[in-house]
Design a protein around this motif. Structure first.
Motif, PDB file in Angstrom:
ATOM      1  N   SER A   1       0.839  -1.192   0.000  1.00 29.15           N
ATOM      2  CA  SER A   1       0.000   0.000   0.000  1.00 29.15           C
ATOM      3  C   SER A   1       0.878   1.248   0.000  1.00 29.15           C
TER       4      SER A   1
ATOM      5  N   VAL B   1       0.344   4.437   0.690  1.00 23.85           N
ATOM      6  CA  VAL B   1       0.296   5.398   1.802  1.00 23.85           C
ATOM      7  C   VAL B   1       1.097   4.914   2.994  1.00 23.85           C
ATOM      8  N   ASN B   2       1.180   3.593   3.171  1.00 19.26           N
ATOM      9  CA  ASN B   2       1.895   3.077   4.335  1.00 19.26           C
ATOM     10  C   ASN B   2       3.339   2.680   4.023  1.00 19.26           C
TER      11      ASN B   2
END
Ligand SMILES: *[C@@H]1O[C@H](CO)[C@@H](O)[C@H](O)[C@H]1NC(C)=O
Ligand SMILES: *[C@@H]1O[C@H](CO)[C@@H](O)[C@H](O)[C@H]1NC(C)=O
Ligand SMILES: *[C@@H]1O[C@H](CO)[C@@H](O)[C@H](O)[C@H]1NC(C)=O
Ligand SMILES: *[C@@H]1O[C@H](CO)[C@@H](O)[C@H](O)[C@H]1NC(C)=O
Length: 267
Positions: free
Chosen positions: A139, A141-142
């Protein structure tokens, strides 16, 4: 007789000095005409590219819950032992010069380590195995990533005096990475970094007003950051302290001595 001899001596000395004087003058003139040298200094600030400093960030929370649970299951560590063992490993992973005394010591811990047959030379390996390299998180964003607009700048996990940290915008070779230091293997290919244009480090010149990059994507609430030259590894004396918020650093180059607005005012 002596007077005549003296006069003669002075005459000879005078003649010799005039002779050599002329020789020296002529050789200077000769050098001027035949061996002249031009020394010039080209000062084109536009081409003075400077690599931006590197950033090393150490997350203060180290181990991953899921990996730790798996490890405990495989090694038969259960119940209260699990919490004790977690505390031991987490503090071990976080230990450095200033906080070695925080590593808990007890017979229980010694017993657990003995039961699972863990040797001190493998501590770092276990910590590495139980830590997620967040530069490979699917992911976006992470994921720990370093960006300049739409461009990715290479980030890697490194092993430092402060445990496993992340290094961005470095000109050092890939041997300086945690995987190479622990297992002697180069880091795996990171397909996520290649999703966009990828550069190894960012350069800027004196005339560019705004050169910047962002290193982000950490799950740990507290971070410890270090700024250092892109040609060097992190140094303990460039520590900027713990932070729980985003931080902006504004490095100023002191190497270029110039007046304000030099680039606009000089012809
Ligand atoms: C300096 O950087 C600029 C922009 O990245 C690049 O276009 C230029 O070729 C570089 N100059 C030198 C001398 O490397
Ligand atoms: C890690 O060590 C630092 C001191 O170096 C301390 O401030 C911090 O709280 C420790 N983190 C954890 C999770 O124990
Ligand atoms: C760490 O993981 C590697 C590869 O998965 C494995 O070979 C090694 O035995 C593990 N080390 C320890 C101490 O568990
Ligand atoms: C990113 O991490 C947060 C907190 O750990 C989690 O709640 C969120 O679901 C994650 N996002 C994605 C897209 O996995």
């Amino acid at each position: 007789m002596l007077v005549v001899f003296e006069k003669f001596l002075w005459f000879v000395l005078l003649f010799v000095s005039i002779y050599f004087c002329i020789i020296v003058c002529l050789s200077s003139i000769d050098r001027y005409y035949t061996k002249s040298t031009h020394i010039g200094l080209e000062r084109n600030y536009h081409f003075w590219n400077t690599t931006l400093p590197s950033l090393t960030i150490c997350p203060m929370e180290r181990l991953d819950n899921t990996l730790f649970a798996d490890y405990c299951r495989k090694n038969g560590i259960k119940g209260p032992e699990k919490a004790i063992f977690w505390d031991f490993l987490e503090n071990l992973a976080n230990s450095t010069y200033v906080n070695f005394q925080n590593i808990p010591q007890s017979d229980q811990i010694d017993q657990i380590i003995k039961d699972i047959g863990l040797k001190p030379e493998h501590y770092m390996e276990v910590i590495y195995n139980l830590t997620v390299d967040s530069t490979y998180t699917p992911s976006e964003v992470n994921r720990t990533r370093c960006v300049d607009g739409q461009t990715f700048i290479h980030v890697r996990q490194v092993l430092t005096e402060y445990g496993l940290c992340y290094l961005g915008n470095s000109r050092l070779g890939e041997k300086y990475s945690s995987r190479y230091l622990i297992f002697g293997k180069y880091p795996e290919f990171n397909k996520y970094e290649h999703e966009r244009r990828l550069i190894q480090y960012l350069e800027g010149s004196f005339f560019e007003k705004d050169v910047q990059y962002t290193l982000m994507g950490f799950s740990s609430p507290a971070l410890d950051s270090y700024i250092h030259s892109a040609f060097e590894v992190m140094k303990v004396d460039t520590n900027f302290g713990y932070t729980t918020d985003g931080v902006v650093y504004d490095p100023i180059s002191k190497e270029i001595t110039a007046d304000d607005n030099l680039e606009r005012q000089v012809t």
